[in-house]
Design an enzyme around this catalytic site. Structure first.
Site, PDB file in Angstrom:
ATOM      1  N   MET A   1       0.845  -1.194   0.000  1.00 39.58           N
ATOM      2  CA  MET A   1       0.000   0.000   0.000  1.00 39.58           C
ATOM      3  C   MET A   1       0.884   1.250   0.000  1.00 39.58           C
ATOM      4  SD  MET A   1      -3.376  -1.028   2.111  1.00 39.58           S
ATOM      5  CE  MET A   1      -2.770  -0.678   3.731  1.00 39.58           C
ATOM      6  N   GLY A   2       2.153   1.092  -0.405  1.00 37.70           N
ATOM      7  CA  GLY A   2       3.035   2.249  -0.548  1.00 37.70           C
ATOM      8  C   GLY A   2       3.613   2.711   0.773  1.00 37.70           C
TER       9      GLY A   2
ATOM     10  N   LEU B   1       6.791   3.205   1.249  1.00 34.88           N
ATOM     11  CA  LEU B   1       7.727   2.070   1.330  1.00 34.88           C
ATOM     12  C   LEU B   1       8.858   2.325   2.325  1.00 34.88           C
ATOM     13  CD1 LEU B   1       7.989   1.098  -2.466  1.00 34.88           C
ATOM     14  CD2 LEU B   1       6.345   0.309  -0.733  1.00 34.88           C
TER      15      LEU B   1
ATOM     16  N   HIS C   1       9.480  -3.392   3.125  1.00 35.75           N
ATOM     17  CA  HIS C   1       9.027  -3.651   1.748  1.00 35.75           C
ATOM     18  C   HIS C   1      10.230  -4.001   0.851  1.00 35.75           C
ATOM     19  CE1 HIS C   1       5.897  -0.626   3.159  1.00 35.75           C
ATOM     20  NE2 HIS C   1       5.151  -1.650   2.814  1.00 35.75           N
TER      21      HIS C   1
ATOM     22  N   GLU D   1       6.164 -11.344   7.308  1.00 34.59           N
ATOM     23  CA  GLU D   1       5.682 -11.990   8.537  1.00 34.59           C
ATOM     24  C   GLU D   1       5.188 -10.963   9.550  1.00 34.59           C
ATOM     25  OE1 GLU D   1       8.772 -14.549  10.017  1.00 34.59           O
ATOM     26  OE2 GLU D   1       8.449 -16.031   8.426  1.00 34.59           O
TER      27      GLU D   1
ATOM     28  N   ARG E   1       2.628   2.956   9.110  1.00 34.18           N
ATOM     29  CA  ARG E   1       1.894   3.769  10.096  1.00 34.18           C
ATOM     30  C   ARG E   1       2.800   4.335  11.189  1.00 34.18           C
ATOM     31  NH1 ARG E   1      -1.963  -0.312   8.908  1.00 34.18           N
ATOM     32  NH2 ARG E   1      -4.014   0.461   8.239  1.00 34.18           N
TER      33      ARG E   1
HETATM   34  N1  ATP Z   1       8.736  -4.556   8.850  1.00 34.39           N
HETATM   35  C1  ATP Z   1       8.381  -5.367   7.872  1.00 34.39           C
HETATM   36  N2  ATP Z   1       9.122  -6.456   7.587  1.00 34.39           N
HETATM   37  C2  ATP Z   1       8.759  -7.299   6.581  1.00 34.39           C
HETATM   38  N3  ATP Z   1       7.692  -7.113   5.800  1.00 34.39           N
HETATM   39  C3  ATP Z   1       6.923  -6.049   6.037  1.00 34.39           C
HETATM   40  C4  ATP Z   1       7.226  -5.120   7.074  1.00 34.39           C
HETATM   41  N4  ATP Z   1       6.272  -4.154   7.068  1.00 34.39           N
HETATM   42  C5  ATP Z   1       5.419  -4.460   6.085  1.00 34.39           C
HETATM   43  N5  ATP Z   1       5.807  -5.589   5.464  1.00 34.39           N
HETATM   44  C6  ATP Z   1       5.104  -6.277   4.394  1.00 34.39           C
HETATM   45  O1  ATP Z   1       4.953  -5.441   3.271  1.00 34.39           O
HETATM   46  C7  ATP Z   1       3.754  -5.773   2.593  1.00 34.39           C
HETATM   47  C8  ATP Z   1       2.957  -4.526   2.377  1.00 34.39           C
HETATM   48  O2  ATP Z   1       2.577  -4.002   3.627  1.00 34.39           O
HETATM   49  P1  ATP Z   1       2.002  -2.545   3.834  1.00 34.39           P
HETATM   50  O3  ATP Z   1       2.143  -1.771   2.578  1.00 34.39           O
HETATM   51  O4  ATP Z   1       0.695  -2.606   4.519  1.00 34.39           O
HETATM   52  O5  ATP Z   1       3.062  -1.909   4.797  1.00 34.39           O
HETATM   53  P2  ATP Z   1       3.066  -1.772   6.331  1.00 34.39           P
HETATM   54  O6  ATP Z   1       4.343  -1.133   6.713  1.00 34.39           O
HETATM   55  O7  ATP Z   1       2.671  -3.099   6.911  1.00 34.39           O
HETATM   56  O8  ATP Z   1       1.985  -0.701   6.592  1.00 34.39           O
HETATM   57  P3  ATP Z   1       0.855  -0.671   7.634  1.00 34.39           P
HETATM   58  O9  ATP Z   1       0.942  -1.867   8.543  1.00 34.39           O
HETATM   59  O10 ATP Z   1       1.080   0.603   8.346  1.00 34.39           O
HETATM   60  O11 ATP Z   1      -0.319  -0.737   6.713  1.00 34.39           O
HETATM   61  C9  ATP Z   1       3.028  -6.790   3.469  1.00 34.39           C
HETATM   62  O12 ATP Z   1       3.293  -8.092   2.976  1.00 34.39           O
HETATM   63  C10 ATP Z   1       3.680  -6.578   4.806  1.00 34.39           C
HETATM   64  O13 ATP Z   1       3.639  -7.719   5.645  1.00 34.39           O
HETATM   65  C1  PAF Z   2      -1.443  -7.189   0.991  1.00 32.59           C
HETATM   66  C2  PAF Z   2      -1.973  -5.771   0.849  1.00 32.59           C
HETATM   67  C3  PAF Z   2      -1.107  -4.997  -0.127  1.00 32.59           C
HETATM   68  C4  PAF Z   2      -3.378  -5.836   0.273  1.00 32.59           C
HETATM   69  O1  PAF Z   2      -3.907  -4.559   0.126  1.00 32.59           O
HETATM   70  C5  PAF Z   2      -2.007  -5.057   2.215  1.00 32.59           C
HETATM   71  O2  PAF Z   2      -2.873  -5.690   3.094  1.00 32.59           O
HETATM   72  C6  PAF Z   2      -0.664  -4.838   2.816  1.00 32.59           C
HETATM   73  O3  PAF Z   2      -0.026  -3.865   2.399  1.00 32.59           O
HETATM   74  O4  PAF Z   2      -0.226  -5.620   3.685  1.00 32.59           O
HETATM   75  N1  BAL Z   3      -0.305  -4.056   6.588  1.00 36.54           N
HETATM   76  C1  BAL Z   3      -1.633  -4.589   6.620  1.00 36.54           C
HETATM   77  C2  BAL Z   3      -2.588  -3.723   5.903  1.00 36.54           C
HETATM   78  C3  BAL Z   3      -3.488  -2.935   6.765  1.00 36.54           C
HETATM   79  O1  BAL Z   3      -3.158  -2.640   7.918  1.00 36.54           O
HETATM   80  O2  BAL Z   3      -4.557  -2.564   6.284  1.00 36.54           O
END
Ligand code: ATP
Ligand code: PAF
Ligand code: BAL
Length: 283
Positions: free
Chosen positions: A32-33, A35, A39, A150, A189
């Site tokens: 969801m960007g 990054l 990511h 994870e 977040r």
């Molecule tokens: N710290 C991390 N280590 C490994 N993978 C991560 C981490 N943070 C996010 N991801 C992975 O990146 C992918 C996209 O996640 P997302 O874009 O929601 O980012 P996020 O940092 O988890 O944001 P938020 O939880 O605030 O929505 C998911 O598969 C998520 O599990």
């Molecule tokens: C897998 C995903 C991109 C689906 O919108 C989201 O839940 C996230 O960023 O973890």
């Molecule tokens: N990283 C999981 C997506 C969400 O919190 O909506």
């Protein structure tokens, strides 16, 4: 190197057709960007095992159960593309919501069981939104392999179940959580934390790792979880939505000798943080 940004689905499909016609494998990293290095670790894993890598950037409205959370979600597309540039990503797919969910779109995918406790109980509808958009993203990108963190342990289990149940020809690759130097799991977040709150946010993983070690060493589970919850509350976290020990694969009750997971969601400074750590219970 710049990252080609693709928005229309037809353009992505034309590109993917070309790659597939040459027998190239497609790795997809759904995001969801906003990054960060978490990511990027997924992108590195994708680059290591796939011929072509597509990163998707879509802030999926269907998985937000709070309009405020959706409105406040960080949107940093230009910076995201710049971060990806040195990694040699083949496409950053940024679909329009109107193309993902055109008028009349009526299909919702609901994974029962593993999606129900924890996040599912506290964010009603969230995993329906995730399962639906992940299926759409796999269909749009033609993914052979997809990479998930994870950090979102329950999401990973939901996606694995989705792929198995719908017999999708996509291999799901789990990547370890990337943490800041103080132990806080990286998360988009986290940007919303005030500097003061960021200064003690790592109390969450510290408390969790300590509880995990104690339970692994045989400490009584309920007493350890209660103590961990009150440590968090004492450190200014609130509310602690859940802090629970579960079977790592089913999210049912944790059993001796089986892989378990300690999972938590807790608010700090108006920001909802989640984390999880492995626990090996003694026999
Ligand atoms: N710290 C991390 N280590 C490994 N993978 C991560 C981490 N943070 C996010 N991801 C992975 O990146 C992918 C996209 O996640 P997302 O874009 O929601 O980012 P996020 O940092 O988890 O944001 P938020 O939880 O605030 O929505 C998911 O598969 C998520 O599990
Ligand atoms: C897998 C995903 C991109 C689906 O919108 C989201 O839940 C996230 O960023 O973890
Ligand atoms: N990283 C999981 C997506 C969400 O919190 O909506």
């Amino acid at each position: 190197m710049t990252t080609p940004i693709i928005r229309p689905l037809d353009d992505l499909r034309a590109q993917v057709r070309g790659w597939k016609s040459r027998g190239e494998t497609i790795g997809v990293v759904p995001t969801m960007g906003a990054l960060h290095d978490g990511h990027l670790s997924l992108v590195h894993a994708a680059k290591a095992s796939c011929d072509r890598v597509i990163v998707t950037l879509f802030v999926n409205p269907r998985q937000f159960n709070s309009a405020e959370d959706f409105a406040k979600y960080p949107r940093t597309e230009v910076a995201d593309a710049a971060l990806l540039a040195p990694l040699g990503v083949d496409a950053l797919f940024v679909p329009d919501a109107a193309e993902v969910y055109p008028p009349g779109h009526s299909t919702v995918i609901s994974v029962s069981g593993v999606s129900e406790p924890l996040e599912g109980a506290h964010r009603p509808g969230h995993f329906d939104g995730v399962a639906t958009v992940v299926a759409l993203l796999f269909n749009m990108t033609g993914a052979d392999r997809a990479f998930f963190g994870e950090k979102d342990w329950q999401q990973l289990l939901v996606v694995q179940r989705l792929v198995r149940d719908l017999k999708m020809p996509v291999e799901i690759v789990a990547c370890p959580s990337v943490r800041a130097g103080d132990g806080l799991a990286l998360s988009s977040r986290n940007q919303r934390l005030s500097p003061g709150a960021r200064g003690h946010a790592a109390t969450l993983p510290a408390v969790m790792f300590r509880a995990a070690n104690d339970m692994g060493a045989g400490a009584e589970i309920n007493a350890t979880l209660d103590a961990a919850r009150s440590d968090l509350t004492g450190a200014g976290f609130g509310p602690v939505e859940y802090l629970e020990l579960r079977d790592a694969l089913t999210l049912g009750a944790a059993l001796p000798g089986r892989p378990a997971r300690l999972l938590a969601a807790a608010w700090l400074d108006g920001v909802r943080l989640i984390d999880n750590v492995a626990v090996t219970l003694p026999n």
